[in-house]
Write a protein that holds these residues in place. Structure first.
Motif, PDB file in Angstrom:
ATOM      1  N   ALA A  36       0.794  -1.574   0.188  1.00 59.33           N
ATOM      2  CA  ALA A  36       0.044   0.272  -0.261  1.00 59.33           C
ATOM      3  C   ALA A  36       1.069   0.870  -0.370  1.00 59.33           C
ATOM      4  O   ALA A  36       0.397   1.975  -0.507  1.00 59.33           O
ATOM      5  N   GLY A  37       2.234   1.182   0.421  1.00 55.76           N
ATOM      6  CA  GLY A  37       2.799   2.271   0.796  1.00 55.76           C
ATOM      7  C   GLY A  37       3.311   2.374  -0.951  1.00 55.76           C
ATOM      8  O   GLY A  37       3.645   3.712  -1.003  1.00 55.76           O
ATOM      9  N   LEU A  38       4.021   1.425  -1.098  1.00 56.95           N
ATOM     10  CA  LEU A  38       4.509   1.899  -2.742  1.00 56.95           C
ATOM     11  C   LEU A  38       3.021   2.001  -3.751  1.00 56.95           C
ATOM     12  O   LEU A  38       4.210   2.904  -4.246  1.00 56.95           O
ATOM     13  N   LEU A  39       2.061   1.722  -3.026  1.00 50.25           N
ATOM     14  CA  LEU A  39       1.326   2.430  -4.461  1.00 50.25           C
ATOM     15  C   LEU A  39       1.079   3.888  -4.403  1.00 50.25           C
ATOM     16  O   LEU A  39       0.696   4.489  -4.826  1.00 50.25           O
ATOM     17  N   ILE A  40       0.955   4.032  -2.839  1.00 52.98           N
ATOM     18  CA  ILE A  40       0.456   5.758  -2.666  1.00 52.98           C
ATOM     19  C   ILE A  40       1.632   6.490  -3.326  1.00 52.98           C
ATOM     20  O   ILE A  40       1.486   7.892  -3.887  1.00 52.98           O
TER      21      ILE A  40
END
Length: 437
Positions: A249-253
């Motif tokens: 999720a952090g990579l996506l944001i």
């Protein structure tokens, strides 16, 4: 309210002690997390005994680790990581192999089960991202080639924690790895590889409804929490670690226009929870156990620091780094990391570690981090000494007046030329043509 008062008072005292100790360590130019751990030690059974046990602290602490991976994912530059992917992955693989070989020998002597050896290998392989980044910042190397490879290895380790947790959670007494566990590990790596392949190129992606979100801190925070927790729940239900979902999720944001404001909004929350995490670690430290097993603990602490540093240096050089860069990077990554606590806790919960093995793991991890101020000082002195010697050597070899006994005032402006014979950046920031051999 009366029933809640003692607990609230305890949390307030813990927070006060941790913040005070952290600020003091920051004033000493050392990692604040060392102060948090010392605050836990002082308040726990090893100290005044004020906080023998608080069940909510470990829960909040593990929540902090989940958000730490989420923030790390947002901060990762996929392009830079892809550029250093090969040496970083090979370095982490080499670290695991060396740690497993060394601990297998100890395991035979101490009659450890294979699961104990594997899990302890994972524990000692991890390095502290917080300490490493602090060292690089103090040395002024955070944005140099040295800093770039260290950060890449730290990211690779943070990614490796996901399959490590999957494997650790699969251990039960008398059992070995099952096919389903191996499939989960393969799936975790495949999912990450697919994500990097899809989002690794190109610029920032527009976040949906960003015109209604950007600039509003409360909405940015809520959206970030929604994405983080949704991904964590999905991977957790799928049988993988919730931390893996938080990292993705952090990579996506991090690939969207929400990245900057999301990091700014989430870091305070993650920072507070990480304070509780390190305080909880201090509460777990058993000083009596360390005193009774001083020899064994000392062997593991000193051996881990030395073996990790030497192994890092050799591995980094073998994957293509110059000796100087490998030497400094190997020392920077010599300590044990904060995620090792999570692995040790999983080992205790799954009965891979007995209470004695768990106390040994915690003691080695905590002492490794507590010695980080001394390690920081040693690395800084080694770095400065290396710079001076290489500068003097470069001046003596390449500057003709030095060989003739000429002026030596500017010898510190010289550095060993790069292999590609391109422009050489001097220590004062000047650049010029490479000296001719």
């Amino acid at each position: 309210m009366e029933d809640q008062l003692p607990f609230l008072l305890a949390i307030a005292i813990i927070t006060l002690a941790a913040v005070t100790a952290g600020l003091f360590m920051a004033w000493l130019k050392q990692p604040p997390m060392v102060g948090y751990i010392l605050a836990g030690v002082a308040l726990g059974p090893a100290g005044v005994g004020f906080m023998p046990q608080v069940d909510a602290v470990p829960l909040a602490a593990e929540f902090g680790v989940l958000f730490l991976l989420f923030v790390i994912g947002m901060e990762v530059s996929l392009k830079a990581f892809i550029d250093d992917l090969r040496p970083a992955v090979l370095t982490v693989a080499g670290q695991i192999i060396v740690a497993f070989g060394a601990l297998a020998l100890f395991g035979v002597i101490l009659e450890w089960r294979p699961e104990q050896i594997v899990l302890m290998t994972f524990v000692v392989t991890m390095s502290s991202t917080a300490v490493a980044l602090k060292l690089l910042d103090d040395l002024g190397e955070l944005r140099t080639d040295l800093g770039r490879i260290v950060v890449a290895v730290m990211i690779a380790q943070d990614i490796a924690i996901v399959p490590m947790l999957v494997i650790a959670n699969s251990f039960v007494p008398g059992a070995s790895l099952e096919l389903s566990t191996l499939l989960k590990v393969v799936g975790a790596f495949a999912g990450l590889a697919l994500f990097i392949r899809i989002f690794g190129k190109g610029g920032k992606l527009p976040f949906p409804w960003q015109e209604n979100i950007l600039g509003r801190v409360e909405l940015v925070t809520l959206v970030a929490l929604l994405i983080c927790c949704t991904a964590a729940v999905l991977t957790g239900v799928a049988g993988m670690s919730p931390a893996y979902g938080a990292f993705l999720a952090g990579l996506l944001i991090g690939k969207t226009t929400l990245r900057t404001e999301a990091i700014r909004a989430m870091e305070p929350i993650q920072g507070v929870l990480m304070v509780l995490f390190f305080v909880a670690i201090g509460l777990l430290l058993d000083v009596e156990f360390i005193i009774e097993n001083a020899g064994l603990v000392a062997v593991f602490v000193v051996g881990t620091l030395l073996l990790k540093s030497v192994a890092n240096i050799v591995i980094l050089h073998r994957v293509g780094l110059p000796w100087k860069t490998a030497y400094q990077a190997g020392l920077v990554m010599g300590q044990i990391g904060e995620f090792s606590f999570v692995l040790a806790a999983v080992g205790l919960a799954n009965q891979v570690f007995d209470p004695v093995g768990y106390k040994l793991a915690i003691s080695v991890i905590v002492l490794s981090l507590l010695f980080s101020p001394l390690w920081t000082f040693a690395v800084r002195r080694v770095h400065e000494s290396t710079e001076r010697r290489i500068a003097t050597l470069g001046y003596g070899v390449f500057h003709p007046t030095a060989r003739d006994g000429g002026d030596m005032e500017e010898k510190t402006d010289w550095a060993v030329p790069s292999l590609d014979l391109g422009p050489v950046k001097t220590r004062r920031g000047r650049s010029g043509p490479s000296p001719r051999r």
